[in-house]
Design an enzyme around this catalytic site. Structure first.
Site, short mmCIF file in Angstrom:
data_model
loop_
_atom_site.label_atom_id
_atom_site.label_comp_id
_atom_site.label_asym_id
_atom_site.label_seq_id
_atom_site.Cartn_x
_atom_site.Cartn_y
_atom_site.Cartn_z
N HIS A 18 33.12 69.14 105.84
CA HIS A 18 34.03 70.15 106.37
C HIS A 18 34.20 71.32 105.42
O HIS A 18 34.13 71.16 104.20
CB HIS A 18 35.42 69.56 106.64
N LYS A 67 39.26 72.66 96.92
CA LYS A 67 39.93 71.35 97.04
C LYS A 67 39.80 70.56 95.74
O LYS A 67 38.72 70.50 95.14
CB LYS A 67 39.29 70.52 98.15
N TYR A 126 43.96 65.29 98.58
CA TYR A 126 43.34 66.54 98.19
C TYR A 126 44.32 67.68 98.26
O TYR A 126 45.02 67.88 99.24
CB TYR A 126 42.04 66.86 98.92
N ASP A 144 32.39 65.17 113.88
CA ASP A 144 31.45 65.08 112.77
C ASP A 144 30.06 64.66 113.25
O ASP A 144 29.05 65.11 112.71
CB ASP A 144 31.96 64.12 111.70
#
Length: 186
Positions: free
Chosen positions: A61, A71, A131, A167
């Site tokens: 992503h 991140k 994250y 996904d």
């Protein structure tokens, strides 16, 4: 706190200084001043937690064109195979992936700069992944990249994975329109 450069420009493995004793352990998972000293962004605006079962693969992503996210990924419980892919047009690392095992035991973190795609595969029975993000989640900018794209050459430790429909349908890097690829800013 130590930052280890990876093959991808700006992507770093972070090893915190861990203080262990008979009571347990302590370490700073994030410190704005220390991150700034390491040349990393010192501001995060969103903190995400994700719990997944063994074999779940989340990713790859990224956000583009608006609100790209850097991140800082760490694992609070369990173990994951964590991956960053450089998809920044013009980057010397374009199309390359870096992977590392993050776990509650090793306490390592992976810093993924803006413009890189991110994903992880759960290797333990379950995993709790944290994250910190430099920009908020923006649905209109949400993008994905196919996890098993042969061009990326990612050697995932499991082949039988559990994916979301999104996904599973993500495009390969070669099929992404140029306007959906971030631009590298050295």
């Amino acid at each position: 706190m130590k930052a280890i450069d990876t093959e991808l420009p700006g992507c770093k493995i972070i090893e915190p200084a861990v203080f262990d004793d008979a009571r347990g352990f302590f370490y700073e998972a994030w410190n704005a001043a220390r991150f700034a000293q390491l040349g990393l962004p010192a501001q995060c605006v969103q903190h995400n937690l994700s719990r997944s079962q063994h074999g779940v693969l989340r990713g790859l992503h990224y956000q583009w064109p608006n609100h790209p996210q850097g991140k800082l990924v760490s694992v609070l419980e369990g173990e994951v195979f964590d991956v960053a892919v450089d998809i920044r047009r013009g980057s010397p690392g374009f199309g390359q992936a870096v992977a590392t095992r993050l776990s509650a035991d090793n306490k390592r973190q992976l810093w993924i700069p803006e413009g890189c795609a991110h994903g992880f595969l759960v290797l333990s029975e379950s995993a709790l992944v944290s994250y910190l993000c430099t920009a908020p989640y923006t649905p209109a900018s949400d993008c994905g990249l196919r996890w098993d794209d042969p061009q990326l050459g990612i050697d995932w430790p499991l082949r039988a994975v559990v994916l979301s429909d999104r996904d599973a349908a993500a495009p390969r890097l070669a099929d992404l329109p140029e306007g959906r690829l971030p631009v590298w800013h050295p």
